[in-house]
Design a protein around this motif. Sequence first.
Motif, mmCIF file in Angstrom:
data_model
loop_
_atom_site.group_PDB
_atom_site.id
_atom_site.type_symbol
_atom_site.label_atom_id
_atom_site.label_comp_id
_atom_site.label_asym_id
_atom_site.label_seq_id
_atom_site.Cartn_x
_atom_site.Cartn_y
_atom_site.Cartn_z
ATOM 1 N N ALA A 90 0.790 -1.039 0.061
ATOM 2 C CA ALA A 90 0.096 -0.067 0.044
ATOM 3 C C ALA A 90 0.817 1.413 0.004
ATOM 4 O O ALA A 90 0.576 2.212 -0.697
ATOM 5 N N SER A 91 1.968 1.409 0.805
ATOM 6 C CA SER A 91 2.708 2.438 0.984
ATOM 7 C C SER A 91 3.615 2.494 -0.536
ATOM 8 O O SER A 91 3.637 3.792 -1.095
ATOM 9 N N PHE A 92 3.778 1.621 -1.163
ATOM 10 C CA PHE A 92 4.368 1.674 -2.430
ATOM 11 C C PHE A 92 3.662 2.351 -3.536
ATOM 12 O O PHE A 92 4.056 3.344 -4.259
ATOM 13 N N PHE A 93 2.279 1.873 -3.475
ATOM 14 C CA PHE A 93 1.438 2.443 -4.466
ATOM 15 C C PHE A 93 0.921 3.969 -4.222
ATOM 16 O O PHE A 93 0.693 4.710 -5.044
ATOM 17 N N VAL A 94 1.203 4.421 -2.833
ATOM 18 C CA VAL A 94 1.155 5.815 -2.566
ATOM 19 C C VAL A 94 2.259 6.597 -3.037
ATOM 20 O O VAL A 94 2.075 7.618 -3.637
ATOM 21 N N SER A 95 3.364 6.002 -3.170
ATOM 22 C CA SER A 95 4.579 6.614 -3.760
ATOM 23 C C SER A 95 4.428 6.532 -5.137
ATOM 24 O O SER A 95 4.819 7.639 -5.721
ATOM 25 N N LEU A 96 3.795 5.339 -5.788
ATOM 26 C CA LEU A 96 3.810 5.487 -6.968
ATOM 27 C C LEU A 96 3.089 6.661 -7.770
ATOM 28 O O LEU A 96 3.102 7.310 -8.854
ATOM 29 N N LYS A 97 1.899 6.998 -7.020
ATOM 30 C CA LYS A 97 0.695 7.797 -7.298
ATOM 31 C C LYS A 97 1.388 9.291 -7.306
ATOM 32 O O LYS A 97 1.113 10.102 -8.156
ATOM 33 N N ALA A 98 2.193 9.368 -6.292
ATOM 34 C CA ALA A 98 2.965 10.693 -6.131
ATOM 35 C C ALA A 98 3.932 11.145 -7.132
ATOM 36 O O ALA A 98 3.773 12.362 -7.531
ATOM 37 N N HIS A 99 4.660 10.116 -7.435
ATOM 38 C CA HIS A 99 5.809 10.424 -8.360
ATOM 39 C C HIS A 99 5.621 9.791 -9.743
ATOM 40 O O HIS A 99 6.423 10.247 -10.550
ATOM 41 N N GLY A 100 4.778 8.855 -9.889
ATOM 42 C CA GLY A 100 4.432 8.385 -11.255
ATOM 43 C C GLY A 100 5.638 7.347 -11.686
ATOM 44 O O GLY A 100 6.323 6.985 -11.051
ATOM 45 N N SER A 101 5.630 7.225 -13.054
ATOM 46 C CA SER A 101 6.460 6.463 -13.644
ATOM 47 C C SER A 101 6.680 6.838 -15.343
ATOM 48 O O SER A 101 5.758 7.358 -15.704
ATOM 49 N N THR A 102 8.298 6.815 -15.523
ATOM 50 C CA THR A 102 8.166 7.131 -16.961
ATOM 51 C C THR A 102 7.967 6.205 -17.939
ATOM 52 O O THR A 102 8.022 6.571 -19.365
ATOM 53 N N LEU A 103 7.467 4.972 -17.562
ATOM 54 C CA LEU A 103 7.062 4.231 -18.534
ATOM 55 C C LEU A 103 5.787 4.573 -19.035
ATOM 56 O O LEU A 103 4.617 5.036 -18.444
ATOM 57 N N PRO A 104 5.634 4.446 -20.671
ATOM 58 C CA PRO A 104 4.540 4.838 -21.147
ATOM 59 C C PRO A 104 3.315 4.091 -21.069
ATOM 60 O O PRO A 104 3.095 3.406 -22.138
ATOM 61 N N PHE A 105 2.526 3.975 -19.974
ATOM 62 C CA PHE A 105 1.436 3.181 -19.737
ATOM 63 C C PHE A 105 0.473 3.681 -20.689
ATOM 64 O O PHE A 105 0.272 4.958 -20.841
ATOM 65 N N ARG A 106 -0.621 2.734 -20.937
ATOM 66 C CA ARG A 106 -1.792 3.199 -21.770
ATOM 67 C C ARG A 106 -2.729 3.910 -21.014
ATOM 68 O O ARG A 106 -3.481 4.787 -21.723
ATOM 69 N N SER A 107 -2.798 3.747 -19.812
ATOM 70 C CA SER A 107 -3.531 4.390 -18.958
ATOM 71 C C SER A 107 -2.948 4.233 -17.399
ATOM 72 O O SER A 107 -2.348 3.504 -17.051
ATOM 73 N N THR A 108 -3.795 5.017 -16.557
ATOM 74 C CA THR A 108 -3.282 5.041 -15.142
ATOM 75 C C THR A 108 -3.744 3.637 -14.606
ATOM 76 O O THR A 108 -2.958 2.845 -13.870
ATOM 77 N N SER A 109 -4.967 3.319 -14.946
ATOM 78 C CA SER A 109 -5.476 1.966 -14.332
ATOM 79 C C SER A 109 -4.612 0.855 -14.929
ATOM 80 O O SER A 109 -4.406 -0.069 -14.196
#
Length: 599
Positions: free
Chosen positions: A544-563
């Motif tokens: 859960a803490s990781f996903f909080v960090s991921l939502k705050a900082h994002g990712s440089t991978l070009p995902f097709r959507s946030t979901s």
Amino acid sequence: MCDEQMPRADLKLNGAFEEEEDIAEASPYLGIIHTPASSSTSSMTGSIGTPTPVRPTFPEGFSVPPIQTRPRKKSLGQLASPSSPTLPRFARPAPLVRSQTLPRVYQLDTRPRRKQAELDQLDIAPETVEKIRRWIIGIAIVDFDVDDGPVIDGIFPPSILLPAEAENLAFSSFPDSLQFDQGSQNHSFRIREQLNSVHAEKRPPTKDGYIYGYSHFTQKKDTALKRGYEQVQRTRFSRSNLRLTYPKRSVVILTQHQFPAFFSLVISVFGPLFQQHGLPMLEAACQNIATWRDPVPGGTLELGFLGSVLHLALPLTINEQQFTPGPPTVGKYDPRQHIAASSSPLTPSPLLLFEAAVAQLWSVWECLVLCEPLLVFGTSPAQTSQAVWWLRDLIRPIPLAGDFRPYFTMQDGDYTLLVNRLPPKPGILLGVTNPFFEKSHKNTTAQTSAAGGPAGPVPGWKSKTHNRYISRDRTLLKQLETALRGDTKAKLIASLALRRHFHSRTTELITPLARYLNTLIPTPTEVARTSIHNTLRLKPFNTASFFVSLKAHGSTLPFRSTSKRTEFYERFLKTPGFGVWLAQQEQIVEGVLKEKRAV
């Protein structure tokens, strides 16, 4: 490599394995079953059976006394239990062994092989053997016997192989289908080590419980011989009293190191020279290997080998990304001279293997990261082994947690372990050439096929369950499609660009994880408060803490959507590959903290 030009490969990948079908019905190679016949011609088939006794003819007047036969004593049968005489007795069913379920050829000939006798004559000092074994276990000579099938004719330096290992090695050294009328071909394979600690001193230990083999297979045509093909011939008498030959031969380098680019090049140099000059060339190769420096992790070596100088870069760990030259110098790059040991072979260009699935390579990379089972089909072991090594290399530094086999046959001792009615093991990656695998695994989740042929799957990629999470790099895709129409140099440059691209994607994938792990490292204040008797380590990973960090900082991978991004990381965190990677990071941090405390 083959003397003739290698056909273009269109690899095809398959995922989760379907229920296994009956081999006798599914395999095109088992259509004929030989049964004992009473005709006189049955003795000429070479089938294994009990020969009919023939009474010898004696000279006239020679008297042979009759043989006195004694009646057999009746068996006592099963004795009743003294404590429970009325207890029912049940017959124990005979254990089901692989020889009763698979189309195997037994090595019935137990006499010493000719080549081994010649190898035993070679004079080599024990200290030289020890130096050779820093790099290789030995060099095996494998011939195809028309009665016994593939047999190991000798191994040098002398080394022990258990029967299961010897059989796996023999079958893996040859293609399991006709490749060409005459020519040669190189491929590699991976077999499980069976040796226990009792025999450990007989050969060098492996690094990961597997033996890696690099085979040079040769077949030459001779219309004067029985089957029309010859590499080595040998006259002897068998049940059929026919002159038999060895139409095929492989020479195999066995090693404990996972260095596919390096040993593929070594066998490509050594194999043709050995087939031309024989044992003197084998002895010279071993003497060259004995002069090499120790394979120190992270080292850069210049190695002399049979008139060539090889520039070799060794990885610090087996999961390290070994980079190749970038665009400014790639035009001058020679993969036969500057070798990244743990990378895949670059000759021929790997891009050719995936020509029919080049647009789906982003899906293939995702399947590898998510530990989805994959089947790699090809028309030859050369294609499948190069393709499997290439795919394994793309996800470094993430470990490949599942079992992988660059070339896998139905005769392998692990066949029933890896191919059965149970759901496939996560992360399994198999390179196969037998069309039977496609029929028995037609519901696999992911499959890629390199190079089409008269049998086997259609070249390309197919998956019934995987939906892509990340966008393709359309600029790179256009470059790849253009390179496929270009010359050999253009294909090599495109292959290196593709390798760098997926290495970059793997790095981008783990960057959010590395960012979060940094928050789990004990602070200097926490280190000072910790008792010297307590081990310093990372704080527990919290999803859960990781996903909080991921939502705050994002990712440089070009995902097709946030979901899609959330779903991808949720799946990745449940894979065995992530578990192994996280354990490695914890070990690294623990080592650094220990060193700082010591200072």
